[in-house]
Scaffold this active site. Structure first.
Site: not given
Ligand code: BES
Ligand code: MN
Ligand code: ZN
Length: 503
Positions: A278, A352
């Protein structure tokens, strides 16, 4: 499990009491005020003394500009008969428009204005005891973290709030509301705890310590047991971290249970994204990526404390998503619990992957309902904003969970599973792939992925709380900054309703 793992710090909240008469040494009276056409109207003013004294308080309120608008807080000196140093008026707005949630929010705002006081008595419960209790407890909560010096008394929550009511008839409602509020606060404490202190091993130990006194059975699988039983998704996500994953199972099994409910909650104690790292901005908020599991811990404990006649089994996958030489790579194929395989396209779509194992495991118990919650996708916020959870799953149960959420003041909205995304789920090298090519409908894609791990015939609801579980905006009503404890009250209410079902 040992004492060495404890929450390093907990939020503070006031002691609550249900009383028939005004306690001695009350610092302040918290009284409701409606916004009438001709100015503020005192309501449930029994604490203030006789008519002359009520009129005197009202005059003071008018003199300092009080209107009774919703959420307005005005403090004036107590009159001689009022038996307290000050009177704090909390505006409830137009009396025709008062509902439970507006009372809860006004009580929350009032609770914050009580900081630094010792003892306060209130008649707010006259308009809804449960909502008033929840609003005060949730609004007063303050988490100040891990510091070298204690917070000054003036900034600490009020020490005690006494609700004036009838201890005979109101007791059950009062206690149930207190349990609901304390459950929300437990979820907040867990979510607010930094990942330096909360990681799979310590989190599992903290959960055990919280659960056991309430007659909830605890089972913790460590990395060896996970390997043996084939939890390939959870292991793949945890592999990059020096702190190995855990699977926690919590069971509340009362003898008189007619229905059984499986609970699953995402427990990523920190989400760096893994190899699909990230960006740095706001990454610190990813301490909250275990908010789904925290909500489920709180829900099971609430079911036990409320003695709900329903069997509840929570399956909580806990892992830390880190990049390292041992981390899972994009392109890897993993084998989930139960045997399905998945191509990892993006290691940041890790929620997931751990939930798939947990849902497959929870399905084996053959529960009638399977309720699952996760801080799953940024796309949830794109679709519904920061405060409204997205609910997906089996049509009926999905709609019911979303409606229950709205009823208890935890905004939620039903969202579809899209047939057209079936195609995107396909992988050239595995049964499915964990991330699509298109950014469209990202929340729905994640839900569709999860649906593949829920057995036919189980009523399933998936709640995406990426935004609602952690408040990055301003404080309002009973919602503090950071952890909110959403959607614990929704889940308690869903369990209550299921417990009452006849067949
Ligand atoms: N934990 C995150 C989602 C999230 C983002 C929660 C911001 C709270 C605040 C999750 O694991 C994630 O990173 N999801 C990705 C999925 C994508 C890579 C398909 C996302 O939402 O960008
Ligand atoms: Mn994530
Ligand atoms: Zn995540």
């Amino acid at each position: 499990m040992s004492e060495k793992f404890l929450l390093p710090s907990r939020g503070r909240a006031p002691e609550l009491e249900l009383v028939k008469k005004l306690p001695k040494n009350t610092d302040a009276l918290l009284v409701p005020v409606f916004q009438g056409e001709d100015g503020p109207e005192l309501a449930a003013s029994g604490l203030l003394g006789d008519d002359a004294e009520i009129v005197a308080v009202l005059r003071q309120l008018v003199a300092v500009g009080a209107t009774g608008a919703h959420g307005e807080i005005v403090r004036v000196p107590g009159t001689s008969g009022a038996a307290a140093d000050s009177v704090i008026a909390v505006g409830l707005g137009d009396s025709d428009e008062l509902d439970e949630e507006s009372l809860r929010r006004a009580a929350g705002s009032a609770a914050r204005a009580l900081a630094g006081l010792d003892t306060v008595a209130t008649t707010l419960g006259a308009f809804g005891l449960a909502a008033a209790v929840e609003g005060i407890a949730l609004g007063a909560y303050s988490y100040t973290g891990i510091r070298s010096e204690d917070t000054p008394a003036s900034k600490q929550p009020v020490r005690k709030v006494a609700f004036v009511g009838d201890p005979k008839t109101d007791k059950d409602i009062f206690v149930a509301a207190q349990i609901a509020a304390e459950s929300v606060l437990l979820a907040r404490d867990l979510v607010n705890t930094p990942s330096s202190h909360l990681y799979p091993e310590s989190y599992a130990a903290i959960i055990s310590a919280e659960a056991k006194p309430h007659g909830v059975d605890v089972e913790v699988l460590d990395e060896k047991a996970l390997e043996k039983q084939g939890f390939g998704g959870l292991l793949a996500v945890g592999r990059g971290s020096a702190r190995p994953p855990r699977l926690v199972r919590l069971t509340w099994a009362p003898r008189k249970a007619r229905k059984s409910v499986g609970l699953v909650g995402k427990g990523i104690t920190f989400d760096t994204g893994g190899i699909s790292l990230k960006p740095a901005s706001k990454m610190e908020d990813m301490i909250s990526d275990m908010g789904g599991s925290a909500a489920m811990v709180a829900t099971v404990l609430a079911a036990a404390r409320l003695n709900l006649p329903v069997k509840v089994t929570a399956t909580l996958p806990l892992a830390e998503n880190m990049p390292s030489g041992s981390a899972t790579r994009p392109g890897d194929v993993i084998t989930h619990y139960g045997g399905r395989t998945s191509e990892i396209i993006n290691t940041d779509a890790e929620g997931r992957v751990v939930l798939a194992d947990a849902l497959a495991r929870a399905s084996e118990d053959k529960p009638e309902y399977l309720l699952e919650v996760a801080t799953l996708t940024g796309a949830q916020m794109v679709a519904l904003g920061a405060k409204t959870s997205g609910v997906m799953g089996s049509d009926d149960f999905r709609d019911r969970v979303a409606e229950t959420g709205r009823r208890v003041g935890e905004s939620a909205w039903a969202m579809p599973l899209l047939e057209e995304q079936d195609e995107e789920l396909k992988s050239p090298v595995a049964d499915i792939r964990n991330s699509p090519n298109s950014r469209n409908g990202g929340m729905l894609y994640a839900a569709l992925y999860l649906s593949r791990f829920v057995d036919e015939g189980i009523e399933w609801a998936h709640v995406d709380i990426a935004g609602p579980s952690f408040n990055n905006g301003s404080v309002s009503g009973y919602t503090p900054k950071r952890a909110t404890g959403v959607p614990v009250r929704t889940f308690i209410e869903v369990l209550r309703e299921i417990a009452e079902e006849k067949n």
